[in-house]
Design a protein around this motif. Sequence first.
Motif, PDB file in Angstrom:
ATOM      1  N   GLU A  37     101.806  21.499  43.071  1.00 14.47           N
ATOM      2  CA  GLU A  37     100.944  22.341  42.243  1.00 14.47           C
ATOM      3  C   GLU A  37     100.403  23.538  43.012  1.00 14.47           C
ATOM      4  OE1 GLU A  37      98.866  18.829  43.965  1.00 14.47           O
ATOM      5  OE2 GLU A  37     100.591  19.090  42.648  1.00 14.47           O
ATOM      6  N   ASN A  38     100.448  23.476  44.350  1.00 11.04           N
ATOM      7  CA  ASN A  38      99.983  24.588  45.189  1.00 11.04           C
ATOM      8  C   ASN A  38     101.100  25.559  45.552  1.00 11.04           C
ATOM      9  OD1 ASN A  38      97.280  23.587  45.334  1.00 11.04           O
ATOM     10  ND2 ASN A  38      97.971  22.058  46.827  1.00 11.04           N
ATOM     11  N   GLY A  39     102.316  25.296  45.109  1.00 12.34           N
ATOM     12  CA  GLY A  39     103.423  26.207  45.394  1.00 12.34           C
ATOM     13  C   GLY A  39     104.397  25.653  46.407  1.00 12.34           C
ATOM     14  N   ILE A  40     104.989  26.537  47.213  1.00 15.20           N
ATOM     15  CA  ILE A  40     105.943  26.135  48.240  1.00 15.20           C
ATOM     16  C   ILE A  40     105.491  26.678  49.583  1.00 15.20           C
ATOM     17  CG2 ILE A  40     107.949  25.960  46.717  1.00 15.20           C
ATOM     18  CD1 ILE A  40     108.767  28.755  47.590  1.00 15.20           C
ATOM     19  N   ASP A  41     106.064  26.123  50.634  1.00 16.85           N
ATOM     20  CA  ASP A  41     105.793  26.581  51.994  1.00 16.85           C
ATOM     21  C   ASP A  41     106.663  27.813  52.260  1.00 16.85           C
ATOM     22  OD1 ASP A  41     105.765  27.011  54.770  1.00 16.85           O
ATOM     23  OD2 ASP A  41     105.490  24.875  55.209  1.00 16.85           O
ATOM     24  N   LEU A  42     106.051  28.976  52.308  1.00 14.75           N
ATOM     25  CA  LEU A  42     106.817  30.218  52.472  1.00 14.75           C
ATOM     26  C   LEU A  42     107.463  30.315  53.845  1.00 14.75           C
ATOM     27  CD1 LEU A  42     104.394  32.674  50.642  1.00 14.75           C
ATOM     28  CD2 LEU A  42     106.649  31.917  49.850  1.00 14.75           C
ATOM     29  N   ASP A  43     106.860  29.714  54.867  1.00 14.36           N
ATOM     30  CA  ASP A  43     107.488  29.686  56.192  1.00 14.36           C
ATOM     31  C   ASP A  43     108.775  28.872  56.162  1.00 14.36           C
ATOM     32  OD1 ASP A  43     105.484  31.248  57.322  1.00 14.36           O
ATOM     33  OD2 ASP A  43     104.274  29.513  57.908  1.00 14.36           O
ATOM     34  N   GLU A  44     108.732  27.750  55.458  1.00 10.51           N
ATOM     35  CA  GLU A  44     109.944  26.941  55.331  1.00 10.51           C
ATOM     36  C   GLU A  44     111.003  27.699  54.526  1.00 10.51           C
ATOM     37  OE1 GLU A  44     111.553  22.650  53.552  1.00 10.51           O
ATOM     38  OE2 GLU A  44     109.435  23.208  53.332  1.00 10.51           O
ATOM     39  N   LEU A  45     110.571  28.407  53.466  1.00 10.70           N
ATOM     40  CA  LEU A  45     111.516  29.190  52.670  1.00 10.70           C
ATOM     41  C   LEU A  45     112.187  30.249  53.530  1.00 10.70           C
ATOM     42  CD1 LEU A  45     112.613  29.716  49.772  1.00 10.70           C
ATOM     43  CD2 LEU A  45     110.846  31.474  49.562  1.00 10.70           C
ATOM     44  N   GLU A  46     111.426  30.931  54.371  1.00 14.38           N
ATOM     45  CA  GLU A  46     112.010  31.951  55.241  1.00 14.38           C
ATOM     46  C   GLU A  46     113.021  31.339  56.204  1.00 14.38           C
ATOM     47  OE1 GLU A  46     110.818  35.772  58.016  1.00 14.38           O
ATOM     48  OE2 GLU A  46     109.241  34.349  57.429  1.00 14.38           O
TER      49      GLU A  46
END
Length: 448
Positions: free
Chosen positions: A201-210
Amino acid sequence: MNKYIELMNEIEMQIASGSIRGGQRLPSIRELSARHQCSSSTVIRAYAELEKRHLVYTIPQSGYYAVLKKAESRQQSVGTEAVLDFSSASPDPELFPYLDFQHCLNKAIDIYRNRLFVYGTPQGLPSLLPVLSRHLADTQVFAKPEEIVITSGVQQALAILTAMPFPTNRSTVLVEQPTYHMMIRLLETMNIQASGITRTENGIDLDELEKLFRVGDIKLFYTIPRFHNPLGTSYDENTKKAIASLARKYDVYIVEDDYLVDLETGTKSDPIHAYSSSHVIYLKSYSKILFPGLRIGVAVLPQELMDMFCRYKNLSDIDSSMVSQAALEIYIQNGLFSRRKHKIANTYHNRLLRLNAALDQYNNSAYVWHARVSSGVHTHLRLRESAAIPDLLNRLSKQKIILKTSNDGFLTGFTKQPIIKLSVTRTEEALIEEGIQTIFAEIRKTRF
């Protein structure tokens, strides 16, 4: 009493009594003018006022028609033979615009009779493309007609995109976990290489996405930024901008499934496409706002993907239903879509408010957390652990309350989260509170 009011009252009484049925064509302006010995402008004003009251509607070059009266509400109550279904994602049949769209279909056949019964083009009905271009601009998707392809639902677009080669020559499809269950089924049935990134519900980990974009051989990232299925939550503006920026930086294509955009009630909620049209494939469904059998989706593609996409689509079905496309064009052009969108968005919004209020009131469990969403059609419950969920759902089903986990939204081997989806598309607003009260009464009996 003004003459136009007399006319209004007469027609309204005939509709109420059933002597004029829903969908029936009303007398022409000339006919009523002669019958009541009044001017045509008087008749036009009467029809206009009735249209404002949603008692009649008009189809240009065809005439005025009576709106179908809403069917008697289904007599339901929790704990009886009727079922309270919180699991279904399908639109409510009570809200389908049957007669409106039937008249648009008939009109489409009259207008396009020489073009509907021959093969069209993979891109879609040429006259519909500029209409969709203007229509998409209302939700901040700015696309030229030549950048739009009409598909047989969003599912066909997903099948093509996962199968076709991309200019980057990469092969892995990245999906949020959980995600739309039919996307999971598509990837695993077609044996397409896939990986997942956790979404809460808080979204995704943008560092992991990168990191995944940088080293993961990612061909495309499939995401549902708005009213996520099955979570119901949406990305904030900063997250959408960050995803767009990473897509440009690492030359990864984003597939943005905006299937419920027409239910958005917020004043500022732009799609990812608004921040990076060069690396975003935007998908929109018209089936969700009208009815599933329509099977019309729209794909907005970067120019370098257009030829390959159309080639694959042509092999899939030559073209999507030309009759449905022509009817949709008339439905949008006549303002019927706008009125339909407003009605269904308000209906679902009211149900969602009732659901939020009931969750706030009855969720006093330390083992269950619920997400509050302001638009869309669903939210979810997150439990402490999943072992007791099957027994909970079984006990509730015996009380005619249907719930569903999100297990089919996870890739094989990915750790499943203990999530229960709550949808309002098939629930009576008046019964939502009682249903939620029953759910949490059973949760309190469950050992987590």
